[in-house]
Design a protein around this motif. Structure first.
Motif, PDB file in Angstrom:
ATOM      1  N   VAL A   3       0.835  -1.198   0.000  1.00  0.00           N
ATOM      2  CA  VAL A   3       0.000   0.000   0.000  1.00  0.00           C
ATOM      3  C   VAL A   3       0.869   1.246   0.000  1.00  0.00           C
ATOM      4  O   VAL A   3       1.909   1.306   0.657  1.00  0.00           O
ATOM      5  N   SER A   4       0.418   2.235  -0.756  1.00  0.00           N
ATOM      6  CA  SER A   4       1.118   3.513  -0.800  1.00  0.00           C
ATOM      7  C   SER A   4       0.092   4.642  -0.843  1.00  0.00           C
ATOM      8  O   SER A   4      -0.880   4.577  -1.589  1.00  0.00           O
ATOM      9  N   VAL A   5       0.333   5.658  -0.019  1.00  0.00           N
ATOM     10  CA  VAL A   5      -0.502   6.855  -0.016  1.00  0.00           C
ATOM     11  C   VAL A   5       0.424   8.047  -0.215  1.00  0.00           C
ATOM     12  O   VAL A   5       1.250   8.353   0.642  1.00  0.00           O
ATOM     13  N   SER A   6       0.283   8.702  -1.376  1.00  0.00           N
ATOM     14  CA  SER A   6       1.129   9.849  -1.702  1.00  0.00           C
ATOM     15  C   SER A   6       0.321  11.136  -1.562  1.00  0.00           C
ATOM     16  O   SER A   6      -0.791  11.236  -2.089  1.00  0.00           O
ATOM     17  N   VAL A   7       0.874  12.094  -0.860  1.00  0.00           N
ATOM     18  CA  VAL A   7       0.182  13.359  -0.603  1.00  0.00           C
ATOM     19  C   VAL A   7       0.988  14.499  -1.215  1.00  0.00           C
ATOM     20  O   VAL A   7       2.178  14.659  -0.923  1.00  0.00           O
ATOM     21  N   LYS A   8       0.324  15.276  -2.063  1.00  0.00           N
ATOM     22  CA  LYS A   8       0.981  16.417  -2.707  1.00  0.00           C
ATOM     23  C   LYS A   8       0.131  17.666  -2.506  1.00  0.00           C
ATOM     24  O   LYS A   8      -1.046  17.695  -2.849  1.00  0.00           O
ATOM     25  N   ARG A   9       0.747  18.684  -1.942  1.00  0.00           N
ATOM     26  CA  ARG A   9       0.044  19.943  -1.712  1.00  0.00           C
ATOM     27  C   ARG A   9       0.127  20.797  -2.973  1.00  0.00           C
ATOM     28  O   ARG A   9       1.197  21.170  -3.414  1.00  0.00           O
ATOM     29  N   GLU A  10      -1.031  21.084  -3.571  1.00  0.00           N
ATOM     30  CA  GLU A  10      -1.080  21.889  -4.789  1.00  0.00           C
ATOM     31  C   GLU A  10      -1.073  23.384  -4.476  1.00  0.00           C
ATOM     32  O   GLU A  10      -0.446  24.181  -5.159  1.00  0.00           O
ATOM     33  N   ASP A  55      -0.939  -2.499  -4.542  1.00  0.00           N
ATOM     34  CA  ASP A  55      -0.324  -3.377  -5.531  1.00  0.00           C
ATOM     35  C   ASP A  55      -0.551  -2.806  -6.929  1.00  0.00           C
ATOM     36  O   ASP A  55      -0.333  -1.636  -7.178  1.00  0.00           O
ATOM     37  N   GLU A  56      -1.048  -3.633  -7.834  1.00  0.00           N
ATOM     38  CA  GLU A  56      -1.313  -3.191  -9.203  1.00  0.00           C
ATOM     39  C   GLU A  56      -2.804  -3.057  -9.498  1.00  0.00           C
ATOM     40  O   GLU A  56      -3.196  -2.691 -10.597  1.00  0.00           O
ATOM     41  N   ARG A  57      -3.645  -3.349  -8.499  1.00  0.00           N
ATOM     42  CA  ARG A  57      -5.079  -3.422  -8.780  1.00  0.00           C
ATOM     43  C   ARG A  57      -5.848  -2.150  -8.429  1.00  0.00           C
ATOM     44  O   ARG A  57      -6.967  -1.962  -8.916  1.00  0.00           O
ATOM     45  N   ILE A  58      -5.282  -1.283  -7.580  1.00  0.00           N
ATOM     46  CA  ILE A  58      -5.981  -0.058  -7.203  1.00  0.00           C
ATOM     47  C   ILE A  58      -5.063   1.138  -7.377  1.00  0.00           C
ATOM     48  O   ILE A  58      -3.926   1.122  -6.905  1.00  0.00           O
ATOM     49  N   HIS A  59      -5.565   2.133  -8.090  1.00  0.00           N
ATOM     50  CA  HIS A  59      -4.826   3.390  -8.246  1.00  0.00           C
ATOM     51  C   HIS A  59      -5.858   4.513  -8.319  1.00  0.00           C
ATOM     52  O   HIS A  59      -6.383   4.833  -9.382  1.00  0.00           O
ATOM     53  N   ASP A  95     -14.644  12.249  -9.797  1.00  0.00           N
ATOM     54  CA  ASP A  95     -16.042  12.225  -9.353  1.00  0.00           C
ATOM     55  C   ASP A  95     -16.140  12.726  -7.915  1.00  0.00           C
ATOM     56  O   ASP A  95     -15.276  12.422  -7.078  1.00  0.00           O
ATOM     57  N   VAL A  96     -17.187  13.469  -7.632  1.00  0.00           N
ATOM     58  CA  VAL A  96     -17.350  14.034  -6.291  1.00  0.00           C
ATOM     59  C   VAL A  96     -17.634  12.922  -5.285  1.00  0.00           C
ATOM     60  O   VAL A  96     -18.596  12.165  -5.424  1.00  0.00           O
ATOM     61  N   LEU A  97     -16.775  12.828  -4.292  1.00  0.00           N
ATOM     62  CA  LEU A  97     -16.954  11.861  -3.211  1.00  0.00           C
ATOM     63  C   LEU A  97     -17.730  12.475  -2.058  1.00  0.00           C
ATOM     64  O   LEU A  97     -18.599  11.831  -1.463  1.00  0.00           O
ATOM     65  N   TYR A  98     -17.431  13.734  -1.774  1.00  0.00           N
ATOM     66  CA  TYR A  98     -18.140  14.427  -0.707  1.00  0.00           C
ATOM     67  C   TYR A  98     -18.040  15.919  -0.935  1.00  0.00           C
ATOM     68  O   TYR A  98     -16.976  16.439  -1.292  1.00  0.00           O
ATOM     69  N   GLU A  99     -19.153  16.617  -0.706  1.00  0.00           N
ATOM     70  CA  GLU A  99     -19.151  18.064  -0.828  1.00  0.00           C
ATOM     71  C   GLU A  99     -20.089  18.635   0.229  1.00  0.00           C
ATOM     72  O   GLU A  99     -21.208  18.167   0.397  1.00  0.00           O
ATOM     73  N   GLU A 138     -10.977   1.459  -0.943  1.00  0.00           N
ATOM     74  CA  GLU A 138     -10.988   2.901  -1.193  1.00  0.00           C
ATOM     75  C   GLU A 138     -10.796   3.639   0.123  1.00  0.00           C
ATOM     76  O   GLU A 138     -10.897   3.047   1.210  1.00  0.00           O
ATOM     77  N   LEU A 139     -10.525   4.913   0.037  1.00  0.00           N
ATOM     78  CA  LEU A 139     -10.351   5.739   1.226  1.00  0.00           C
ATOM     79  C   LEU A 139     -11.649   6.458   1.560  1.00  0.00           C
ATOM     80  O   LEU A 139     -12.362   6.911   0.664  1.00  0.00           O
ATOM     81  N   SER A 140     -11.944   6.556   2.822  1.00  0.00           N
ATOM     82  CA  SER A 140     -13.120   7.315   3.257  1.00  0.00           C
ATOM     83  C   SER A 140     -12.783   8.800   3.263  1.00  0.00           C
ATOM     84  O   SER A 140     -11.612   9.188   3.196  1.00  0.00           O
TER      85      SER A 140
END
Length: 249
Positions: A63-70, A82-86, A115-119, A160-162
């Motif tokens: 598992v990898s979680v990459s965070v980039k501040r725009e 792995d290779e199944r979720i991106h 796609d909007v996950l939460y607003e 997925e992430l909540s």
């Protein structure tokens, strides 16, 4: 028996001393290498030129979680398994205030792969679930999942992430580590008691019964069970040390 230690006594005392030293060092090393708690696993933290990367193994999945501040209000969180979720999540916060039933709160928008996950709105100062829907109604954050059928689902990394997880990673999650010093020293206390009994078996017996019986002497059966107890309690202490080392906050 008090003057000359038997092989069993020496073996038990050496084993107890080794456990105290080894698990003390392992707990110290664990505490010095902090990470982020995610799905019952500690992800290690790495700072890169592109942002912060949290990585590790979750139930065997890489598992990898990459965070980039725009910008000051936008952040991208990339989640790979792995290779199944991106999946690419993008959080915008704070946005223009949202009027809620409890007053205005900062607006927030989270998308997943566009796609909007939460607003809606988010209030970080609220003690329990600071989320509000787009209409301004409080989101309790409590959901019920019903699983039907007889399928057995094996443990795996989250698909997925909540919204809560995205928010925490985007804002900078709190660092933690496996292991508990409190549990470790509790095991050391019990280790000391067992070491005293193994070092001075007759003395401990007499101290235990001196107020009840005059000149107490242990029976052969008591001495045999005492030796068995040294071994059994040593094994239980080993399990306790492992539990203390693996403990998650």
């Amino acid at each position: 028996m008090e003057d000359t230690r038997t092989r069993l006594q020496k073996a038990v005392l050496i084993a107890l001393a080794v456990m105290v030293v080894v698990f003390g060092n392992l707990t110290l090393v664990s505490k010095l290498h902090k990470g982020v708690l995610f799905a019952d696993t500690i992800l290690k933290v790495e700072e890169t030129s592109g942002g912060t990367v949290y990585s590790g193994k979750v139930y065997g999945d890489k598992v990898s979680v990459s965070v980039k501040r725009e910008s000051g209000t936008a952040c991208t969180v990339t989640y790979t398994v792995d290779e199944r979720i991106h999946d690419v999540y993008r959080m915008e916060y704070p946005l223009a205030p949202v009027q809620t039933e409890d007053g205005p709160v900062d607006g927030i928008r989270i998308t997943r792969n566009g796609d909007v996950l939460y607003e809606g709105g988010y209030d970080p100062d609220r003690a329990f679930s600071g989320w509000y829907g787009a209409a301004g109604r409080w989101d309790t954050g409590v959901y019920v999942t019903v699983v039907t059928g007889g399928e057995s689902v094996g443990a795996a990394a989250p698909a997925e992430l909540s919204k809560n997880t995205v928010f925490l990673f985007a804002q900078g999650p709190e660092l933690t580590a496996r292991g508990s010093w409190a549990l470790y020293f509790l095991m050391v206390f019990f280790t000391g008691l067992l070491a005293l009994d193994a070092t001075f078996p007759l003395t401990m017996f007499r101290l235990q019964h001196m107020c009840d019986v005059r000149d107490p002497e242990p029976s052969d059966f008591y001495l045999s069970m005492q030796r068995v107890a040294w071994v059994v309690y040593s094994v239980l202490l080993l399990i306790g040390y492992i539990w203390a080392l693996r403990f998650l906050p």
